[in-house]
Design an enzyme around this catalytic site. Structure first.
Site, short mmCIF file in Angstrom:
data_model
loop_
_atom_site.label_atom_id
_atom_site.label_comp_id
_atom_site.label_asym_id
_atom_site.label_seq_id
_atom_site.Cartn_x
_atom_site.Cartn_y
_atom_site.Cartn_z
N ASN A 1 0.86 -1.18 0.00
CA ASN A 1 0.00 0.00 0.00
C ASN A 1 0.90 1.23 0.00
O ASN A 1 1.48 1.57 1.01
CB ASN A 1 -0.90 -0.03 1.25
CG ASN A 1 -1.74 1.22 1.39
OD1 ASN A 1 -1.81 2.04 0.47
ND2 ASN A 1 -2.38 1.37 2.55
N TRP A 2 0.97 1.88 -1.15
CA TRP A 2 1.89 3.03 -1.28
C TRP A 2 1.35 4.28 -0.61
O TRP A 2 2.05 5.28 -0.52
CB TRP A 2 2.16 3.32 -2.76
CG TRP A 2 2.86 2.24 -3.51
CD1 TRP A 2 3.29 1.03 -3.02
CD2 TRP A 2 3.23 2.24 -4.89
NE1 TRP A 2 3.89 0.29 -4.01
CE2 TRP A 2 3.87 1.02 -5.18
CE3 TRP A 2 3.08 3.17 -5.93
CZ2 TRP A 2 4.35 0.70 -6.44
CZ3 TRP A 2 3.55 2.85 -7.19
CH2 TRP A 2 4.19 1.63 -7.44
N LYS A 3 0.08 4.24 -0.22
CA LYS A 3 -0.58 5.42 0.38
C LYS A 3 -0.38 6.64 -0.54
O LYS A 3 -0.36 6.48 -1.76
CB LYS A 3 -0.05 5.64 1.80
CG LYS A 3 -0.19 4.35 2.64
CD LYS A 3 0.03 4.52 4.11
CE LYS A 3 -0.15 3.18 4.81
NZ LYS A 3 0.00 3.25 6.25
N HIS B 1 -9.40 0.97 5.14
CA HIS B 1 -8.11 1.18 5.80
C HIS B 1 -8.31 2.12 6.99
O HIS B 1 -9.14 3.03 6.93
CB HIS B 1 -7.10 1.78 4.82
CG HIS B 1 -5.71 1.76 5.36
ND1 HIS B 1 -5.27 2.70 6.27
CD2 HIS B 1 -4.68 0.91 5.16
CE1 HIS B 1 -4.01 2.41 6.59
NE2 HIS B 1 -3.63 1.33 5.93
N GLU C 1 -6.71 4.55 8.03
CA GLU C 1 -6.54 5.98 7.73
C GLU C 1 -7.82 6.56 7.13
O GLU C 1 -8.14 7.73 7.34
CB GLU C 1 -5.33 6.17 6.80
CG GLU C 1 -4.03 5.96 7.58
CD GLU C 1 -2.87 5.40 6.78
OE1 GLU C 1 -2.91 5.44 5.54
OE2 GLU C 1 -1.92 4.90 7.42
N GLU D 1 -4.86 -4.87 10.73
CA GLU D 1 -3.83 -3.84 10.92
C GLU D 1 -4.10 -3.10 12.23
O GLU D 1 -4.93 -2.18 12.26
CB GLU D 1 -3.86 -2.83 9.76
CG GLU D 1 -3.61 -3.45 8.41
CD GLU D 1 -3.15 -2.40 7.39
OE1 GLU D 1 -2.06 -2.59 6.82
OE2 GLU D 1 -3.84 -1.39 7.20
N GLY E 1 2.94 2.47 10.77
CA GLY E 1 3.88 3.58 10.60
C GLY E 1 4.62 3.97 11.88
O GLY E 1 5.24 5.03 11.94
N SER F 1 3.94 -1.87 10.38
CA SER F 1 5.40 -1.90 10.59
C SER F 1 6.01 -3.25 10.25
O SER F 1 6.98 -3.67 10.89
CB SER F 1 5.75 -1.47 12.03
OG SER F 1 5.34 -0.13 12.25
N GLY G 1 3.08 -1.03 4.24
CA GLY G 1 3.09 0.40 3.92
C GLY G 1 4.50 0.84 3.56
O GLY G 1 5.01 0.60 2.46
N GLY G 2 5.17 1.49 4.51
CA GLY G 2 6.48 2.10 4.28
C GLY G 2 7.48 1.19 3.57
O GLY G 2 8.16 1.63 2.63
#
Ligand code: 13P
Length: 249
Positions: free
Chosen positions: A9-11, A94, A96, A166, A172, A212, A233-234
């Site tokens: 997930n590149w957000k 998600h 977010e 998640e 993150g 993470s 993510g990251g």
């Protein structure tokens, strides 16, 4: 056997050139053929990313879709449009989106339905806030997210879906759920599915862990009996890290 999946997930990251560079690197990397790799770029890059992974097994997803099918909804993107540019998956719910855009479970029902209607696989996200875990409400929270957002589906529809657990406190933050925490929640979610749809269905649904996840901890997490991969993510923004995670099964 359940699908083993790593989804990136590149957000809201990268420009087009950087996005294409990343998928070019991923497309030529060595990944075991039993692993499903999915990249999930921001909307404007989906079409170009799809064109750039055509000769690989990598699939492409979207991070969200509208609750409506089409029409006068300025700024929204319909699931049918995402299908038409070559997406195969949609992240639904998600944390977010739940937190910053106030998405609730009844809207998520519509998004899950829009995904499935358009032959896209929903990746339905659930997970508790830190205070919900600290007050020992994490099972209750996840149960209601799953119940209210996903359990309206028929068995056949559920079998076309993926779930991602998640924990919000792990996203993150560099703080990953422990193996015990991840396994017990994944087993709990699978148990909910078994109660409603039967053991066989529960055994067939992939449940991904997110929060993470990185090349250092992926092996331990992916070895857990009820963890079928990760929503990353990251660490999905760098090809080396994402490939290392994909090769952690
Ligand atoms: P991080 O891997 O950056 O913690 O993000 C997880 C996530 O939210 C994936 O959807």
């Amino acid at each position: 056997m359940r699908d083993k999946i790593v989804a990136g997930n590149w957000k809201m990251n990268k420009k087009l050139e950087e996005a294409l560079q990343l998928v070019k690197e991923l497309a030529v990397s060595e990944i075991d053929s039993s692993i499903k790799m999915i990249v999930i770029p921001p909307f404007p890059f989906i079409h170009s990313v799809v064109n750039n992974v055509e000769n690989s097994t990598i699939k492409v997803g979207a991070q969200n879709c509208a609750i409506q099918a089409s029409g006068a909804y300025t700024g929204e993107v319909a699931a049918a449009m995402l299908k038409s540019v070559g997406a195969s998956y949609i992240i639904v719910g998600h944390s977010e989106r739940r937190l910053y855009f106030n998405e609730n479970n009844s809207e998520l029902v519509e998004k899950v339905n829009q995904s499935l209607k358009n032959d896209l696989t929903p990746i339905y996200c659930c997970g508790e806030l830190l205070e919900e875990r600290e007050s020992n409400n994490h099972f209750k929270v996840v149960e209601s997210q799953i119940n209210e957002g996903l359990f309206h589906l028929s068995k056949e529809e559920l079998l076309k879906s993926v779930i991602a657990y998640e924990p919000v406190w792990a996203i993150g933050t560099g703080v990953t759920a422990s193996s015990e925490q991840a396994q017990e929640m994944h087993a709990f979610i699978r148990g909910l599915i078994a109660q409603k749809y039967g053991q066989e269905t529960a055994g067939a649904i992939s449940i991904l862990y997110g929060g993470s996840c990185n090349p250092k901890n992926a092996k331990e997490l992916f070895a857990l009996p009820d963890v079928d991969g990760g929503l990353i993510g990251g660490a999905s923004l760098k090809s080396d890290d994402f490939v290392a995670i994909a090769n952690s099964f």
